[in-house]
Scaffold this active site. Structure first.
Site: not given
Ligand SMILES: *[C@@H]1O[C@H](CO)[C@@H](O)[C@H](O)[C@H]1NC(C)=O
Length: 335
Positions: A137, A143, A278, A299
């Protein structure tokens, strides 16, 4: 006679190696400023002036000390490493990287996996071809878009048999549904709502990631559609297990700590709170060799972070919220 001689030679040789290792350790071990230079070269970091370099060096040094003392003393089943985020304070890191806005209005939607009774003991959606490579990102707090897109990519693969990388930038530029604000933060459920109203989402190739807020390009043909979305009932890891056994699931976590910033490998066991900040994606679960159960989490901080971009987070913890609040606000798109 010959054997004594060889023996003597060998002993002499070993002493010689010790001596030279001891010498090289004091002479050649890089100083912390040399390590900073090496780190800058490795990650292509350039500072605008000497003042900034000094300021960044100080942060780097503090982080290296923190990471090394953690790895030596913390007695945790996971390790930290001096990764590409090593010249940022934890506060800076959180500001630029997270961006999940906790939900004000979680639905009372039905949970289609409620009656799933048998789940496999392990799941890894990567092995089923339902997970695209890890993305990055960058310095944009979106996110939430990466989390929603990874869940979309998963359900699309399950529905159509095709794995297609989908566009986060379309969400960043075009989605103003609910609390979604591009790089300033957002919510996966609002993204699913936008995707439904938008009649789908286009591909990464059609609408590539820029990592900054931009003007919405509405002329992109949708490549994947959804019927809607559902929330996994809150604070029940058992419900989350049924969901993750069925498809990749968007989850929100508290990723605010230093340990998260520098996580490198092993099963992450905290410390962390439950202030969700997140968005990530649960793409499987399993049990580590030492018996610790974990969630396999994708992630969006690049493949250099964690275990090739993934983190294993402890599963079935005492707190009903799950580790770092992972069971508080999970959700998923429906096909
Ligand atoms: C689960 O089973 C119960 C009892 O049979 C039923 O009433 C309910 O509709 C089922 N839920 C779902 C989501 O299928």
């Amino acid at each position: 006679m010959a054997s004594t001689y060889q023996c003597f030679l060998a002993a002499f040789f070993i002493v010689g190696v010790w001596a030279s290792q001891a010498t090289s350790r004091t002479l050649l071990e890089p100083s912390i400023s040399e390590r900073h230079e090496q780190w800058m070269a490795r990650y292509g970091r350039v500072y605008k002036d000497v003042a900034e370099e000094e300021q960044r060096f100080k942060i780097f040094k503090d982080n290296v000390e923190l990471i090394e003392s953690f790895n030596k003393d913390a007695g945790k089943p996971y390790k930290l490493s001096v990764n590409e985020f090593a010249d940022q304070t934890n506060e800076e890191f959180r500001e630029s990287r997270n961006g999940y806005i906790p939900s004000l209005t979680r639905g009372s939607s039905t949970f289609m996996y409620e009656n799933v009774s048998a789940v496999p003991s392990t799941m890894d959606w990567r092995k089923k071809g339902a997970v695209t490579p890890v993305k990055d990102q960058g310095q944009c707090g979106c996110c939430w878009a990466f989390s929603a897109v990874a869940a979309m990519e998963g359900i699309t693969k399950l529905k159509t048999g095709k794995l297609v990388s989908l566009s986060e930038q379309e969400l960043v530029d075009c989605d103003t549904s609910g609390q979604d604000q591009g790089c300033e933060g957002g919510l996966m459920d609002d993204a699913f709502q936008f995707i439904q109203q938008n009649q789908g989402l286009t591909t990464e190739a059609n609408y590539p990631y820029k990592g900054v807020d931009g003007t919405c390009n509405t002329k992109k043909a949708p490549a994947a559609k959804i019927n809607g979305y559902e929330d996994v009932p809150a604070n029940r890891e058992k419900a989350l297990l049924k969901a993750v056994a069925s498809q990749p699931i968007s989850v929100a976590i508290d990723a605010s700590g230093n340990a998260f910033q520098f996580y490198s490998s092993g099963v992450f066991t905290g410390d962390c709170g439950t202030n969700l900040d997140h968005g990530v994606t649960a793409v499987g679960y399993g049990t580590a060799n030492d018996g610790t159960k974990y969630w396999l989490v994708k992630n969006s901080w690049g493949s250099g972070w964690g275990e090739n971009g993934y983190i294993r987070m402890q599963r079935d913890v005492d707190a009903k919220e799950g580790l770092c609040g992972i069971a508080m606000e999970p959700s998923y798109p429906t096909a």
